[in-house]
Motif scaffolding. Sequence first.
Motif, mmCIF file in Angstrom:
data_model
loop_
_atom_site.group_PDB
_atom_site.id
_atom_site.type_symbol
_atom_site.label_atom_id
_atom_site.label_comp_id
_atom_site.label_asym_id
_atom_site.label_seq_id
_atom_site.Cartn_x
_atom_site.Cartn_y
_atom_site.Cartn_z
ATOM 1 N N PHE A 18 1.950 -4.742 35.698
ATOM 2 C CA PHE A 18 2.680 -3.532 36.095
ATOM 3 C C PHE A 18 2.956 -2.634 34.884
ATOM 4 N N VAL A 19 3.162 -3.240 33.719
ATOM 5 C CA VAL A 19 3.356 -2.442 32.503
ATOM 6 C C VAL A 19 2.106 -1.613 32.216
ATOM 7 N N LEU A 20 0.938 -2.240 32.335
ATOM 8 C CA LEU A 20 -0.321 -1.531 32.091
ATOM 9 C C LEU A 20 -0.524 -0.407 33.104
ATOM 10 N N ILE A 21 -0.331 -0.712 34.376
ATOM 11 C CA ILE A 21 -0.520 0.300 35.423
ATOM 12 C C ILE A 21 0.527 1.401 35.281
ATOM 13 N N GLY A 22 1.758 1.006 34.916
ATOM 14 C CA GLY A 22 2.816 1.995 34.732
ATOM 15 C C GLY A 22 2.511 2.951 33.593
ATOM 16 N N GLY A 23 1.935 2.422 32.507
ATOM 17 C CA GLY A 23 1.548 3.291 31.399
ATOM 18 C C GLY A 23 0.480 4.278 31.813
ATOM 19 N N ALA A 24 -0.488 3.799 32.611
ATOM 20 C CA ALA A 24 -1.526 4.707 33.124
ATOM 21 C C ALA A 24 -0.917 5.754 34.042
ATOM 22 N N ARG A 62 9.836 2.511 31.336
ATOM 23 C CA ARG A 62 10.625 1.937 30.248
ATOM 24 C C ARG A 62 11.376 0.692 30.708
ATOM 25 N N LEU A 63 11.937 0.742 31.911
ATOM 26 C CA LEU A 63 12.689 -0.403 32.428
ATOM 27 C C LEU A 63 11.776 -1.600 32.657
ATOM 28 N N VAL A 64 10.594 -1.357 33.240
ATOM 29 C CA VAL A 64 9.653 -2.450 33.482
ATOM 30 C C VAL A 64 9.170 -3.024 32.156
ATOM 31 N N SER A 65 8.912 -2.155 31.177
ATOM 32 C CA SER A 65 8.472 -2.630 29.865
ATOM 33 C C SER A 65 9.566 -3.458 29.198
ATOM 34 N N GLY A 66 10.820 -3.025 29.345
ATOM 35 C CA GLY A 66 11.932 -3.795 28.787
ATOM 36 C C GLY A 66 12.061 -5.163 29.451
ATOM 37 N N PHE A 118 -5.468 10.543 19.518
ATOM 38 C CA PHE A 118 -6.248 9.396 19.046
ATOM 39 C C PHE A 118 -5.347 8.186 18.791
ATOM 40 N N VAL A 119 -4.104 8.429 18.355
ATOM 41 C CA VAL A 119 -3.161 7.332 18.161
ATOM 42 C C VAL A 119 -2.629 6.848 19.510
ATOM 43 N N LEU A 120 -2.312 7.777 20.401
ATOM 44 C CA LEU A 120 -1.791 7.409 21.708
ATOM 45 C C LEU A 120 -2.802 6.592 22.509
ATOM 46 N N ALA A 121 -4.082 6.824 22.266
ATOM 47 C CA ALA A 121 -5.113 6.070 22.979
ATOM 48 C C ALA A 121 -5.055 4.589 22.644
ATOM 49 N N LEU A 122 -4.476 4.243 21.481
ATOM 50 C CA LEU A 122 -4.326 2.836 21.104
ATOM 51 C C LEU A 122 -3.261 2.136 21.930
ATOM 52 N N HIS A 123 -2.352 2.905 22.524
ATOM 53 C CA HIS A 123 -1.208 2.350 23.235
ATOM 54 C C HIS A 123 -1.651 1.421 24.361
ATOM 55 N N PHE A 124 -2.600 1.862 25.173
ATOM 56 C CA PHE A 124 -3.081 1.055 26.288
ATOM 57 C C PHE A 124 -3.803 -0.191 25.785
ATOM 58 N N GLY A 125 -4.608 -0.031 24.738
ATOM 59 C CA GLY A 125 -5.348 -1.161 24.208
ATOM 60 C C GLY A 125 -4.445 -2.238 23.642
ATOM 61 N N ILE A 126 -3.363 -1.837 22.982
ATOM 62 C CA ILE A 126 -2.418 -2.808 22.434
ATOM 63 C C ILE A 126 -1.696 -3.542 23.562
ATOM 64 N N SER A 127 -1.318 -2.807 24.603
ATOM 65 C CA SER A 127 -0.704 -3.441 25.768
ATOM 66 C C SER A 127 -1.670 -4.415 26.420
ATOM 67 N N LEU A 128 -2.948 -4.076 26.407
ATOM 68 C CA LEU A 128 -3.970 -4.921 27.025
ATOM 69 C C LEU A 128 -4.087 -6.261 26.301
ATOM 70 N N ILE A 129 -3.975 -6.236 24.980
ATOM 71 C CA ILE A 129 -4.023 -7.485 24.216
ATOM 72 C C ILE A 129 -2.831 -8.373 24.574
ATOM 73 N N SER A 130 -1.652 -7.766 24.692
ATOM 74 C CA SER A 130 -0.469 -8.531 25.069
ATOM 75 C C SER A 130 -0.634 -9.128 26.468
ATOM 76 N N PHE A 131 -1.164 -8.342 27.398
ATOM 77 C CA PHE A 131 -1.404 -8.838 28.762
ATOM 78 C C PHE A 131 -2.382 -10.005 28.751
#
Length: 319
Positions: A18-24, A62-66, A118-131
């Motif tokens: 849900f964090v990944l989908i929420g970010g998208a 933010r709440l789901v990520s927390g 270009f930096v913001l594009a890393l946000h999803f990829g970093i979340s993906l590694i955690s997932f």
Amino acid sequence: MQRSLKWFAAATTVVMLFVLIGGALVTKTGSGMGCGRSWPLCNGQWVPDDITPELVIELSHRLVSGLAGIMVLILSVWAWRVIGHMRETKFLAVVSFVFLVLQGLIGAAAVVWGQSDFVLALHFGISLISFAAVLLLTLLIFEADKTFSAVSLTLDRPMRVHIYGIIIYSYIVVYTGALVRHTNASLACPSWPLCAKTRPFPVQFHEWVQMGHRLAAGLIVIWIAIAALHAIRHYRSQPVIYYGWIIALFLVLAQMTTGALVVFTQLNLYVALAHAFFISCLFGVLSYLLLLALRTRRAPGKTMAHPPEETAPTVLKWR
């Protein structure tokens, strides 16, 4: 306790998805500034006065990520104590939490100070590694409880090359897709698979970003199809590899289909979220295959009675 840990791990994996989908969703709806330049508060308030759809989406994310951060921390400590004897547990526990915190910090920095696309594009990829780390940790917990088993697997050299290469290349594809979203290039090319019916090649920046992602995605579809064919031909006796690649092929085809539908439906929100969902699941499957490949590499070498192909495989001892 083991049963409780299994349920909690599965729930944490779902929350991370849900964090990944929420970010998208935040990116697709342009809700990144829904709470203004304030973090973790929303417009400097605990309870905002002016409620807008963008604010609700950003604040919910933010709440789901927390919540995910708390659950991943608990899962990491819990798994460390219960199945810490398994080789990968401690590494995955650390990676899952550290990368989740890292993606949160990048998101917070983007809100407060702003960041380049270009930096913001890393946000999803970093979340993906955690997932992926949480997913693998969950699978370890289920395996430790003997819910499933993958004993004495063997991987020939071509299969290991496919796994190592595709997992690395898939991350590049993920980055190009995130860059498409953050540069608002999703509809830069009105046609598919070419950029335009009368002009197949890109001529400006947003079109290059879009077509670069399409090319990268097309190559990974072909590569996964080749790996799946290899698995179908040589790994029928090893279901975890055989079905793993079949699932990966289904997911990458679904991702390609939803990517095309994003263009045909003029950026339909549900189609766009499905696109993010499929790539998240695909990366999870590929990460699991990587885990198996790394185990085969470090396990003591033995030859099975019927090894795939003519190579001398390495035996995987799961436990």
